[in-house]
Design a protein around this motif. Structure first.
Motif, PDB file in Angstrom:
ATOM      1  N   GLN A   8      -7.189  11.282   3.435  1.00 12.50           N
ATOM      2  CA  GLN A   8      -6.155  10.282   3.212  1.00 12.50           C
ATOM      3  C   GLN A   8      -6.723   9.098   2.443  1.00 12.50           C
ATOM      4  O   GLN A   8      -7.887   8.736   2.593  1.00 12.50           O
ATOM      5  CB  GLN A   8      -5.579   9.810   4.547  1.00 12.50           C
ATOM      6  N   SER A   9      -5.892   8.532   1.589  1.00 18.30           N
ATOM      7  CA  SER A   9      -6.284   7.367   0.807  1.00 18.30           C
ATOM      8  C   SER A   9      -5.076   6.462   0.632  1.00 18.30           C
ATOM      9  O   SER A   9      -3.941   6.853   0.926  1.00 18.30           O
ATOM     10  CB  SER A   9      -6.827   7.787  -0.565  1.00 18.30           C
ATOM     11  N   SER A  10      -5.324   5.252   0.179  1.00 17.71           N
ATOM     12  CA  SER A  10      -4.234   4.321  -0.086  1.00 17.71           C
ATOM     13  C   SER A  10      -4.533   3.570  -1.356  1.00 17.71           C
ATOM     14  O   SER A  10      -5.692   3.439  -1.768  1.00 17.71           O
ATOM     15  CB  SER A  10      -4.054   3.340   1.078  1.00 17.71           C
TER      16      SER A  10
ATOM     17  N   GLN B 246       2.599   9.938   2.013  1.00 14.11           N
ATOM     18  CA  GLN B 246       2.697   9.956   3.476  1.00 14.11           C
ATOM     19  C   GLN B 246       4.089  10.381   3.930  1.00 14.11           C
ATOM     20  O   GLN B 246       5.100   9.857   3.489  1.00 14.11           O
ATOM     21  CB  GLN B 246       2.382   8.562   4.033  1.00 14.11           C
TER      22      GLN B 246
ATOM     23  N   LEU C 122       0.824  -1.205   0.000  1.00  9.81           N
ATOM     24  CA  LEU C 122       0.000   0.000   0.000  1.00  9.81           C
ATOM     25  C   LEU C 122       0.859   1.255   0.000  1.00  9.81           C
ATOM     26  O   LEU C 122       1.828   1.357   0.767  1.00  9.81           O
ATOM     27  CB  LEU C 122      -0.905   0.026   1.231  1.00  9.81           C
ATOM     28  N   TRP C 123       0.511   2.195  -0.871  1.00 14.46           N
ATOM     29  CA  TRP C 123       1.098   3.534  -0.826  1.00 14.46           C
ATOM     30  C   TRP C 123       0.015   4.487  -0.358  1.00 14.46           C
ATOM     31  O   TRP C 123      -1.126   4.440  -0.841  1.00 14.46           O
ATOM     32  CB  TRP C 123       1.617   3.957  -2.204  1.00 14.46           C
ATOM     33  N   TYR C 124       0.368   5.363   0.578  1.00 14.11           N
ATOM     34  CA  TYR C 124      -0.604   6.260   1.196  1.00 14.11           C
ATOM     35  C   TYR C 124      -0.428   7.683   0.674  1.00 14.11           C
ATOM     36  O   TYR C 124       0.694   8.159   0.472  1.00 14.11           O
ATOM     37  CB  TYR C 124      -0.437   6.241   2.718  1.00 14.11           C
TER      38      TYR C 124
ATOM     39  N   GLU D  85      -2.298  11.912   0.725  1.00 14.56           N
ATOM     40  CA  GLU D  85      -3.242  12.881   1.285  1.00 14.56           C
ATOM     41  C   GLU D  85      -3.585  13.897   0.212  1.00 14.56           C
ATOM     42  O   GLU D  85      -2.699  14.397  -0.501  1.00 14.56           O
ATOM     43  CB  GLU D  85      -2.634  13.574   2.505  1.00 14.56           C
TER      44      GLU D  85
END
Length: 302
Positions: A208-210, A262, A199-201, A203
């Motif tokens: 926030q999303s991934s 992130q 997962l890459w996070y 904003e």
């Protein structure tokens, strides 16, 4: 026998993991180390260590004695500081570990400046991206970039690490440019073995999303993935401090500029707040100030 010396020998045996290693550290014969340990056990009235052919481990009595021994040495050290807090110039060996990317980009410059101020200090830099046992590997300070710090560790915040998603112009010409984070799922993403492999996070506008990513190349060091990115192997998420010079020359292209990856923390990890060598304390104070003020480092921050 001197109880302070015996306590120091006992602590060193525990920290180094063997009497042989303790003898080498203390420049003392193994027979003398054995005598001091025997005396400590006589004073404690109990066995302090379980001894096997492979390792040593503390008994319950040993755990309690270790705590008391450290307190005893703390008191002795405090008395020394009261007598003459400025008696000696800072000196000694510091063994420091960090990732190759942070070492090349930041730490070597900071250490060089530190050594100019403290010429009697010697620094041994260990470039290593795995989590090391500071006691077993005789490391004084580990610099780690993480958002998942073990609460049992003793850590001092030093700075932040910002990231950027990037690719080479050749890769983008062949595979297209992602416009949204979810587009990354259909691209070959070069992933970091120890962090963010799935997962890459991001904003965006306070939300926030991934996104789940995958690819045919992973590594435990970001500089390897950076080299692969330059060779058009895929898309990678890099520390901004590593990618910034290549973004400036156009060798790499920043992707998804409206979506902030992130951000992570840079910590200095050490073994104990007590009995901290003066050189280590000075280095930590120096690094906090250096990360906050060094012009070259600040240029590599957004």
């Amino acid at each position: 026998m001197d109880r302070l010396t015996a306590a120091n020998v006992f602590i060193t045996i525990v920290e180094r993991g063997s009497m042989i290693a303790a003898a080498e550290q203390l420049e003392m014969s193994r027979a003398m180390v054995t005598r001091y340990l025997a005396q400590m056990e006589e004073w404690a009235g109990a066995r302090l260590l379980h001894r096997t052919t492979r390792k040593l481990s503390l008994t319950d009595a040993g755990e309690r004695t270790l705590v008391l021994s450290r307190k005893m040495l703390d008191v002795a050290n405090d008395i020394d500081r009261v007598e003459d807090p400025q008696s000696d110039e800072i000196s000694g060996l510091l063994r420091i570990t960090c990732s190759q990317s942070l070492g090349q980009t930041a730490l070597v410059g900071a250490v060089t400046q530190f050594l100019k101020q403290h010429p009697l200090v010697t620094v041994d830099l260990q470039m290593n991206n795995r989590t090391v046992n500071l006691v077993e590997e005789r490391i004084d300070l580990a610099l780690r970039i993480t958002n998942e710090l073990d609460p049992n560790l003793i850590a001092r915040p030093l700075s932040i690490c910002q990231s950027v998603v990037c690719a080479s112009p050749d890769y983008l010409a062949a595979h297209g440019t992602p416009q949204h984070p979810e587009d990354l799922a259909s691209h070959n993403c070069l992933t970091y073995s120890w962090f963010g492999k799935s997962l890459w996070y991001f904003e965006h506008d306070g939300e926030q999303s991934s996104v789940a990513v995958s690819g045919n190349l992973s590594a435990n060091e970001s500089v390897v993935l950076l080299a692969g990115t330059l060779q058009a192997a895929g898309i990678s998420m890099q520390p901004y401090y590593s990618a910034a010079p290549l973004l400036a020359t156009g060798e790499l292209v920043e992707l998804l500029p409206d979506y902030q990856p992130q951000q992570m923390e840079i910590y200095g990890i050490y073994t104990s707040r007590k009995q901290m060598p003066a050189a280590l304390r000075a280095m930590l104070d120096f690094l906090v100030a250096w990360f906050a003020s060094d012009e070259q480092w600040l240029k590599m921050m957004r």
